[in-house]
Design an enzyme around this catalytic site. Sequence first.
Site, mmCIF file in Angstrom:
data_model
loop_
_atom_site.group_PDB
_atom_site.id
_atom_site.type_symbol
_atom_site.label_atom_id
_atom_site.label_comp_id
_atom_site.label_asym_id
_atom_site.label_seq_id
_atom_site.Cartn_x
_atom_site.Cartn_y
_atom_site.Cartn_z
ATOM 1 N N HIS A 188 -16.841 1.432 29.597
ATOM 2 C CA HIS A 188 -18.245 1.586 29.227
ATOM 3 C C HIS A 188 -19.056 0.688 28.509
ATOM 4 C CE1 HIS A 188 -21.633 4.940 29.301
ATOM 5 N NE2 HIS A 188 -21.361 4.487 30.682
ATOM 6 N N HIS A 223 -19.184 9.003 18.676
ATOM 7 C CA HIS A 223 -18.359 8.401 19.804
ATOM 8 C C HIS A 223 -17.385 9.087 20.389
ATOM 9 C CE1 HIS A 223 -17.359 4.925 22.267
ATOM 10 N NE2 HIS A 223 -16.765 4.238 21.174
ATOM 11 N N MET A 258 -23.657 18.522 20.052
ATOM 12 C CA MET A 258 -22.763 17.695 20.311
ATOM 13 C C MET A 258 -22.378 17.525 21.903
ATOM 14 S SD MET A 258 -22.181 16.654 17.656
ATOM 15 C CE MET A 258 -21.250 15.236 17.690
ATOM 16 N N GLY A 259 -22.260 16.406 22.468
ATOM 17 C CA GLY A 259 -22.031 16.220 24.029
ATOM 18 C C GLY A 259 -23.306 15.992 24.553
ATOM 19 N N PHE A 260 -24.657 15.662 23.684
ATOM 20 C CA PHE A 260 -25.823 15.519 24.227
ATOM 21 C C PHE A 260 -26.376 14.078 23.789
ATOM 22 C CE2 PHE A 260 -25.438 19.989 25.354
ATOM 23 C CZ PHE A 260 -26.079 20.064 26.333
ATOM 24 N N HIS A 262 -27.477 9.956 24.554
ATOM 25 C CA HIS A 262 -26.717 8.694 24.768
ATOM 26 C C HIS A 262 -27.653 7.502 24.619
ATOM 27 C CE1 HIS A 262 -24.368 5.663 26.742
ATOM 28 N NE2 HIS A 262 -23.226 6.436 26.468
ATOM 29 N N ARG A 271 -21.480 9.594 34.694
ATOM 30 C CA ARG A 271 -20.194 10.144 34.828
ATOM 31 C C ARG A 271 -20.305 11.647 34.648
ATOM 32 N NH1 ARG A 271 -18.601 7.267 29.565
ATOM 33 N NH2 ARG A 271 -20.762 8.174 28.798
ATOM 34 N N ASP A 313 -18.697 13.689 27.339
ATOM 35 C CA ASP A 313 -17.905 14.394 26.488
ATOM 36 C C ASP A 313 -18.199 15.910 26.416
ATOM 37 O OD1 ASP A 313 -16.472 12.538 25.174
ATOM 38 O OD2 ASP A 313 -18.245 11.858 23.986
ATOM 39 N N ARG A 338 -9.012 4.631 27.169
ATOM 40 C CA ARG A 338 -9.818 3.581 26.737
ATOM 41 C C ARG A 338 -9.113 2.023 26.524
ATOM 42 N NH1 ARG A 338 -15.542 3.371 25.665
ATOM 43 N NH2 ARG A 338 -15.520 4.806 27.437
ATOM 44 N N ARG A 357 -20.677 -12.940 14.610
ATOM 45 C CA ARG A 357 -20.795 -13.094 13.335
ATOM 46 C C ARG A 357 -22.637 -13.135 13.263
ATOM 47 N NH1 ARG A 357 -23.434 -13.372 8.495
ATOM 48 N NH2 ARG A 357 -21.923 -14.083 6.716
HETATM 49 N N1 COA Z 1 -28.697 16.778 19.590
HETATM 50 C C1 COA Z 1 -30.129 16.845 19.155
HETATM 51 N N2 COA Z 1 -30.886 15.805 19.123
HETATM 52 C C2 COA Z 1 -30.713 14.785 19.616
HETATM 53 C C3 COA Z 1 -29.228 14.575 20.346
HETATM 54 C C4 COA Z 1 -28.565 15.481 20.159
HETATM 55 N N3 COA Z 1 -27.257 15.534 20.602
HETATM 56 N N4 COA Z 1 -29.050 13.266 20.673
HETATM 57 C C5 COA Z 1 -30.484 12.547 20.574
HETATM 58 N N5 COA Z 1 -31.241 13.864 19.807
HETATM 59 C C6 COA Z 1 -32.794 13.345 19.424
HETATM 60 C C7 COA Z 1 -32.581 12.342 18.064
HETATM 61 O O1 COA Z 1 -32.575 13.378 17.015
HETATM 62 C C8 COA Z 1 -33.711 11.764 18.165
HETATM 63 O O2 COA Z 1 -35.002 12.628 17.868
HETATM 64 P P1 COA Z 1 -36.311 11.919 16.954
HETATM 65 O O3 COA Z 1 -36.786 10.868 18.120
HETATM 66 O O4 COA Z 1 -37.062 13.137 16.853
HETATM 67 O O5 COA Z 1 -35.602 11.401 15.696
HETATM 68 C C9 COA Z 1 -33.871 11.255 19.654
HETATM 69 O O6 COA Z 1 -33.297 12.357 20.473
HETATM 70 C C10 COA Z 1 -33.398 10.121 20.092
HETATM 71 O O7 COA Z 1 -32.011 9.840 19.721
HETATM 72 P P2 COA Z 1 -31.427 8.640 18.841
HETATM 73 O O8 COA Z 1 -30.673 9.151 17.762
HETATM 74 O O9 COA Z 1 -32.380 7.800 18.509
HETATM 75 O O10 COA Z 1 -30.433 8.244 19.858
HETATM 76 P P3 COA Z 1 -29.258 7.131 19.652
HETATM 77 O O11 COA Z 1 -29.206 6.046 20.952
HETATM 78 O O12 COA Z 1 -29.367 6.437 18.346
HETATM 79 O O13 COA Z 1 -28.043 8.075 19.825
HETATM 80 C C11 COA Z 1 -26.276 9.465 20.154
HETATM 81 C C12 COA Z 1 -27.102 8.059 20.492
HETATM 82 C C13 COA Z 1 -25.203 9.447 21.219
HETATM 83 C C14 COA Z 1 -25.535 8.790 18.896
HETATM 84 C C15 COA Z 1 -26.843 10.784 19.921
HETATM 85 O O14 COA Z 1 -27.440 11.226 21.135
HETATM 86 C C16 COA Z 1 -25.866 11.858 19.392
HETATM 87 O O15 COA Z 1 -25.709 11.849 17.934
HETATM 88 N N6 COA Z 1 -25.224 12.736 20.053
HETATM 89 C C17 COA Z 1 -24.453 13.667 19.776
HETATM 90 C C18 COA Z 1 -22.883 12.982 19.683
HETATM 91 C C19 COA Z 1 -22.432 12.841 21.083
HETATM 92 O O16 COA Z 1 -22.513 13.645 21.877
HETATM 93 N N7 COA Z 1 -21.814 11.519 21.248
HETATM 94 C C20 COA Z 1 -21.096 11.289 22.284
HETATM 95 C C21 COA Z 1 -21.928 10.052 22.936
HETATM 96 S S1 COA Z 1 -21.226 9.348 24.282
#
Ligand code: COA
Length: 373
Positions: A188, A223, A258-260, A262, A271, A313, A338, A357
């Site tokens: 990915h 992740h 969790m699981g939401f 990206h 996917r 996930d 992976r 770096r």
């Molecule tokens: N549940 C609740 N709110 C979520 C969310 C989630 N799973 N994912 C994103 N949001 C919200 C954030 O709180 C943020 O809200 P805000 O603008 O009011 O602060 C907004 O959506 C944007 O999210 P952001 O954290 O900036 O996105 P990111 O690109 O930095 O983070 C992840 C991406 C994957 C880290 C994040 O979506 C997450 O923590 N997901 C849950 C863990 C997960 O499923 N990981 C697997 C990834 S494949």
Amino acid sequence: MAEQIEVRKGLVGVYADESSVSKVMPETNSLTYRGYAVQDLCENSSFIEVAYLLWNGELPTAEQLAAFQAEGRSQRALSPALMRVLRDFPKDAHPMDAIRTAVSFMGMEDPEAADISDAAQRRKAIRLLAKIPTAVAATNRLSKGLEPIAPDPSLPFCENFFHMVFGKVPQPEVIKAFDVSMILYAEHTFNASTFAARVVTSTMADLHGAIVGGIAALKGPLHGGANEAVMHMLKEIPSPEAAEAWLRDRFDHKALVMGFGHRVYKNGDSRVPTMKKYAEIMAEVVGDKRWMNTSAVLARVMLAEKNIHPNLDFPAGPAYYLMGFDIPMFTPIFVCSRITGWAAHVFEQAADNRLIRPLSLYNGVEQRPVPTR
Ligand code: COA
């Protein structure tokens, strides 16, 4: 001066290098490996063919596949020394810590460990692809007080994994669902663990070091660890009927679901439809719809209320649970897959290397004299 510098926290939106391994197209929710749509690969090829594709740029011919499979099958066994080490791990060690340590040990044992020529790195990658599932299965069984089951070289990759974990090979629908998950987890682009592997490689360190770095990064719940967190979350929800109220309570507490979400896909993960299809097949096979019904409620309300889509996930967690795997194995299974993407990026980074770096913008105290005593 300082105000002209733009700090991209989390490297959001930064192109750190070029890559020909895979392409994520968030605008069309699509993902290709070496130019092939991932969902087409899932329907028409096996994980081992995809591993060959990621490492070589083309799908294998029948002859190339046979040679690649034969090489892998002959490398599955772990050394007696590594088996002793696995037996000595604390019983409550997290399986990701166990596999990270096992890969590190494999590096010390590998006769070509220090050889970072392309040919040697590729031979080592095949050994890791073959041995990591054996170590994952063995540590899982040992943690439960069970004897490890030796790999069976007569079995294909996925069948052999089930054999080593459960002592039996399930029906073809289960194998297919598992194989699809392995293809979807394989690669990915510049995700955190792949980037970690590339950073390690950029110092001209060896393949095992790069993979250990990848495993360490993958463990985190933001992740790869999310597939385990998803299943814990689904188990916490008493029933599909209770899912909406449970989720609204999460909203009230401003908690992550969790699981939401990206970093790259903001309109849906390419996917998810394929994995969801196979998670639903698993629910049919096992005769247990609770997890998928609960998932459907969460996905509907998350979209309506937050406009956030599920990631891979989300369906992978319940699919693995329905296959019978213990939850702490879910992220190690992700590692089994992976390793292919990580290694492809290690080869690519090494072939046209420049030390990674970046800079940091200092925001600490101004320079000051050290107090004299
Ligand atoms: N549940 C609740 N709110 C979520 C969310 C989630 N799973 N994912 C994103 N949001 C919200 C954030 O709180 C943020 O809200 P805000 O603008 O009011 O602060 C907004 O959506 C944007 O999210 P952001 O954290 O900036 O996105 P990111 O690109 O930095 O983070 C992840 C991406 C994957 C880290 C994040 O979506 C997450 O923590 N997901 C849950 C863990 C997960 O499923 N990981 C697997 C990834 S494949």
